[in-house]
Design a protein around this motif. Structure first.
Motif, PDB file in Angstrom:
ATOM      1  N   PHE A  20       0.819  -1.213   0.000  1.00 38.34           N
ATOM      2  CA  PHE A  20       0.000   0.000   0.000  1.00 38.34           C
ATOM      3  C   PHE A  20       0.856   1.268   0.000  1.00 38.34           C
ATOM      4  CE2 PHE A  20      -2.808  -3.319   1.258  1.00 38.34           C
ATOM      5  CZ  PHE A  20      -4.043  -2.948   0.797  1.00 38.34           C
ATOM      6  N   GLN A  21       2.135   1.119   0.327  1.00 40.29           N
ATOM      7  CA  GLN A  21       3.033   2.266   0.240  1.00 40.29           C
ATOM      8  C   GLN A  21       3.137   2.696  -1.215  1.00 40.29           C
ATOM      9  OE1 GLN A  21       6.772   1.254   2.075  1.00 40.29           O
ATOM     10  NE2 GLN A  21       5.832   0.806   4.047  1.00 40.29           N
ATOM     11  N   PHE A  22       3.138   3.997  -1.451  1.00 41.88           N
ATOM     12  CA  PHE A  22       3.246   4.459  -2.831  1.00 41.88           C
ATOM     13  C   PHE A  22       4.534   5.241  -2.971  1.00 41.88           C
ATOM     14  CE2 PHE A  22       0.893   7.354  -0.230  1.00 41.88           C
ATOM     15  CZ  PHE A  22       1.481   8.573  -0.477  1.00 41.88           C
ATOM     16  N   TYR A  97      17.836  10.582  -0.103  1.00 37.76           N
ATOM     17  CA  TYR A  97      16.676   9.689   0.046  1.00 37.76           C
ATOM     18  C   TYR A  97      16.104   9.254  -1.308  1.00 37.76           C
ATOM     19  CZ  TYR A  97      16.162  10.122   5.115  1.00 37.76           C
ATOM     20  OH  TYR A  97      16.349  10.037   6.466  1.00 37.76           O
ATOM     21  N   SER A 102       8.422  12.594   0.594  1.00 35.69           N
ATOM     22  CA  SER A 102       8.055  12.526   2.011  1.00 35.69           C
ATOM     23  C   SER A 102       9.270  12.561   2.911  1.00 35.69           C
ATOM     24  CB  SER A 102       7.326  11.214   2.326  1.00 35.69           C
ATOM     25  OG  SER A 102       6.005  11.290   1.940  1.00 35.69           O
ATOM     26  N   GLU A 103      10.242  11.728   2.598  1.00 28.95           N
ATOM     27  CA  GLU A 103      11.412  11.638   3.444  1.00 28.95           C
ATOM     28  C   GLU A 103      12.204  12.938   3.436  1.00 28.95           C
ATOM     29  OE1 GLU A 103      10.117   9.152   1.930  1.00 28.95           O
ATOM     30  OE2 GLU A 103      10.309   7.348   3.150  1.00 28.95           O
ATOM     31  N   SER A 106      10.233  15.596   5.313  1.00 27.18           N
ATOM     32  CA  SER A 106      10.069  15.334   6.740  1.00 27.18           C
ATOM     33  C   SER A 106      11.369  15.506   7.515  1.00 27.18           C
ATOM     34  CB  SER A 106       9.444  13.954   6.995  1.00 27.18           C
ATOM     35  OG  SER A 106      10.208  12.927   6.434  1.00 27.18           O
ATOM     36  N   VAL A 107      12.504  15.052   6.985  1.00 19.10           N
ATOM     37  CA  VAL A 107      13.731  15.213   7.776  1.00 19.10           C
ATOM     38  C   VAL A 107      14.140  16.674   7.884  1.00 19.10           C
ATOM     39  CG1 VAL A 107      14.594  12.872   7.352  1.00 19.10           C
ATOM     40  CG2 VAL A 107      15.396  14.761   5.909  1.00 19.10           C
ATOM     41  N   SER A 110      11.726  18.289  10.363  1.00 17.09           N
ATOM     42  CA  SER A 110      11.937  17.733  11.696  1.00 17.09           C
ATOM     43  C   SER A 110      13.205  18.306  12.325  1.00 17.09           C
ATOM     44  CB  SER A 110      12.031  16.206  11.604  1.00 17.09           C
ATOM     45  OG  SER A 110      12.430  15.653  12.829  1.00 17.09           O
TER      46      SER A 110
ATOM     47  N   ARG B  35       3.721   7.223   9.580  1.00 23.19           N
ATOM     48  CA  ARG B  35       4.739   6.580  10.429  1.00 23.19           C
ATOM     49  C   ARG B  35       5.993   7.448  10.459  1.00 23.19           C
ATOM     50  NH1 ARG B  35       5.427   1.697   8.270  1.00 23.19           N
ATOM     51  NH2 ARG B  35       7.464   1.880   7.337  1.00 23.19           N
ATOM     52  N   ASP B 136      12.218  10.885  10.209  1.00 27.34           N
ATOM     53  CA  ASP B 136      11.597  10.963   8.883  1.00 27.34           C
ATOM     54  C   ASP B 136      10.155  10.481   9.013  1.00 27.34           C
ATOM     55  OD1 ASP B 136      11.400   8.109   8.570  1.00 27.34           O
ATOM     56  OD2 ASP B 136      13.424   8.037   7.772  1.00 27.34           O
ATOM     57  N   GLY B 137       9.373  10.740   7.997  1.00 29.06           N
ATOM     58  CA  GLY B 137       7.970  10.372   8.070  1.00 29.06           C
ATOM     59  C   GLY B 137       7.415  10.069   6.691  1.00 29.06           C
ATOM     60  N   ARG B 138       6.362   9.260   6.661  1.00 22.94           N
ATOM     61  CA  ARG B 138       5.659   9.024   5.395  1.00 22.94           C
ATOM     62  C   ARG B 138       4.220   8.649   5.675  1.00 22.94           C
ATOM     63  NH1 ARG B 138       8.277   4.650   1.901  1.00 22.94           N
ATOM     64  NH2 ARG B 138       6.469   5.286   0.675  1.00 22.94           N
ATOM     65  N   ALA B 139       3.368   8.848   4.685  1.00 22.66           N
ATOM     66  CA  ALA B 139       1.950   8.532   4.835  1.00 22.66           C
ATOM     67  C   ALA B 139       1.585   7.349   3.950  1.00 22.66           C
ATOM     68  CB  ALA B 139       1.100   9.726   4.451  1.00 22.66           C
ATOM     69  N   VAL B 140       0.707   6.495   4.446  1.00 20.56           N
ATOM     70  CA  VAL B 140       0.164   5.391   3.653  1.00 20.56           C
ATOM     71  C   VAL B 140      -1.336   5.358   3.900  1.00 20.56           C
ATOM     72  CG1 VAL B 140       0.357   2.917   3.115  1.00 20.56           C
ATOM     73  CG2 VAL B 140       2.286   4.121   4.120  1.00 20.56           C
TER      74      VAL B 140
END
Lengths: 248, 248, 248, 248
Positions: A20-22, A97, A102-103, A106-107, A110, B35, B136-140
């Motif tokens: 389900f991860q895209f 990355y 996203s990564e 986010s880093v 953050s 996550r 880091d973070g990502r959405a699913v």
């Protein structure tokens, strides 16, 4: 209980759950810009009694965090900040990355947030941090250095327009008008009109205000591989080649 | 200088620059899981002398930040944490940031990071924070509560497997083996073998270790609209309906 | 010349060129709907003298192509057509082209178009195909069968509204009004008003018109694994379970 | 029945159903390449008795369809074809379908397919089209003309490698070997070895074979705004500027 839990172990199919991860990779060979923006900073700046329209310490804290970001993430070659926002430019062929949006976003957001809380005391030794601030972020790709420069110029024009407005607004408020009155008073006035207002009513020459307030701040690696903080934001006007392409 | 800058104002076309922004909305009517995961926490835990294999204070700090996240972002209905990672579940029909992935991921990761630094002293009053951590973070998206539960079970199985391994590894290291020797020793051993090893060599009954270490931590709103922290991670085994659908 | 060309062979790095390809996988475990729509069919229907407001032969040709699509691509379990558009529903767990949107959309639209040209003569034996028609297409995911049914109902409501309008419009035009006059005349009229108009001015009972015109056409595999063409579009009203889930 | 159907009309919320549609816009100011590829053309070419390894009529049909595509969609400035695949290049600042990937890919592949069926008789007057062929398609963005050229060179290198292999393979088969034997025979042979084989065993000078077979076909608008079909594929070697930038 561990019993029932133990049974579950073999039922879970990680590949299925993972399917389900895209992917969200950013187009190769384009400039990645990550822009972060303070959330509810209107309230944050009130609670923490930031000077209006510009708090030099608060801006310096932002700039100091941006410097730390460039030191931590070597693929970032340029940053431009104004008010509670900062744009970070990654080099065109960055593989950070594997260019996953996203990564990357986010880093950066953050690390910046962590640093902001950590450095607070350094810039506001007398003022307590009442609650932790946070930022949103997003990534955009620009396929050429011309368009990247247009992007930075856009942010700088925004800085200018907002600062001019805010300078007028807060002078009116400080002179006794309510916030609503000040807002009404400024509705629809042109740039020139605002400069006139400042000069005639308050004896302020807008072009004499600190250049950091008027033009924002640039942070980048120079050719000696030192980080430069240009408080006049002037680097924005230069081409990518002049500013940082030499260092790639 | 302001002169040349002023000229530029009219050349910039914000709509053009903005047209490079791309939409990244998450499919409506699906569970969004964000996550977040500590970056370089191996080193971070060494520098800050975390107890191995589990540092109760460090885990409690993570849990405390997760509670703050649920308090701040009301659309998050459930969270599950283990080690330096945390999963946050948004309700199915959340319109948070119009479901834009970047914004959702970035504000959660930013707020969590800010909070971590701010709360550090509360959990480690004697230990200085040497440098700010980041995540880091990502959405699913998960389209049904069954698959959402599979996701949570997957994270919990991972918790179990890693913790069992780490418990053995660190017992071997503490008993005098080098890290390499410990690694070699454990290569390919099954779950049962690991439990036996703990019992026979070190007199440890794995199932008697603190349940938080073995099963992770759940955080969620209960039916009285209070936040519950379930340190046995047991809530993961329950259906979404039992845990949090009542509160939606 | 081959010489210079030959040299190039070793310079090309296929992995680099391929790295610009982006993934566009559709979320697993959701219903994929591919809707195709005739491009410039207004003109196409004029040039080919389609009967107005509905040409039975043209609709039958569309339906026949849809049947062929279901025969060719076994993952499609349901289709609904009206006018020059058709929606194809793939089963929830389809792995067709690993759920890559571009490939799924393109092969369906390509096959449908090919078939339309090939079957033209069968449905219009006396009329020459003046130029080849084409269709656009797009994919959407629906996470539950309820929402899938809402989608189909939406298309059917659209069919109804358009057909009622078109029936009035063309009756007015055939009775001597210009197209502009007919348009003005109908501006803002409600459904009931339109039915009245048909009855009083033209003696037409709308509910007696062929049901295919009013409700569209459904195509699906029944429980004996035969393809059913339901010209009353009635299958749309039934749940996914009744219509096709039995066959999965 | 219409009764119950009528009731449904007011329950449907089109905005909700439409909210599941996702945007898939391609990055502005980049070259969009749409590559289409025959599906199951191995079988299609057998059933329709295409000459092996190259059928001049079949290639000419492909080229003729590509010309029609350029005539229909004015934003396409260049096309390159080999075997059953064709790549179409849209100009950098094309706003075709607001750069939505699905729509762009689908209309090109749909129009091409329609045209292929329609023109079949023109190129194969004696051979019946047994069943309609279809193509898949996908879009990729290239941010600079250098990388676009690398892409085209990559396709041309592929053409060369495949054609050399196929020429050897079919000569061996025609000379009595089974397909498996021919395959084994060629396994791992280098380019030079293949040319030698052709010369020594079959008296064929590879570089004397028709250049269209060896290098593919380019189609583009020239400076007089006429469409050029370059059967030597030579245009691929030229820069975007030389070929088609003059016409933009």
């Amino acid at each position: 209980e561990l019993g029932t839990f133990g049974e579950g172990i073999n039922k879970i199919k990680p590949e299925y759950v993972r399917s389900f991860q895209f992917e969200n990779k950013l187009l190769p060979s384009t400039w990645i810009v990550v822009r972060i923006d303070g959330c509810h900073f209107h309230r944050f700046s009130e609670v923490h009694e930031f000077e209006k329209p510009n708090d030099e310490q608060a801006l310096s804290l932002m700039n100091s965090c941006a410097v730390a970001v460039l030191e931590e993430f070597q693929d970032i070659v340029f940053a431009y900040g104004v008010s509670d926002e900062y744009s970070f430019v990654l080099k065109k062929d960055s593989q950070f990355y594997q260019r996953r949006a996203s990564e990357i976003v986010s880093v950066i957001v953050s690390f910046f947030s962590s640093m902001y809380v950590r450095k607070w005391r350094e810039f506001f030794p007398q003022r307590e941090l009442r609650y932790p601030p946070y930022f949103d972020g997003r990534a955009v790709c620009y396929p050429s250095s011309e368009i990247l420069q247009d992007y930075l110029a856009w942010r700088q024009v925004d800085c200018h327009i907002n600062n001019q407005y805010n300078t007028c607004f807060w002078m009116l408020v400080k002179s006794g008008k309510s916030k609503c009155e000040a807002q009404d008073y400024l509705k629809g006035t042109q740039a020139e009109k605002k400069n006139e207002l400042l000069k005639q009513q308050f004896g302020i020459d807008y072009s004499m205000l600190p250049i950091m307030f008027r033009q924002g701040t640039s942070v980048f690696w120079d050719k000696e591989e030192k980080i430069v903080v240009a408080n006049d934001g002037g680097a924005v006007g230069k081409s990518a080649e002049e500013n940082f392409c030499g260092t790639l």
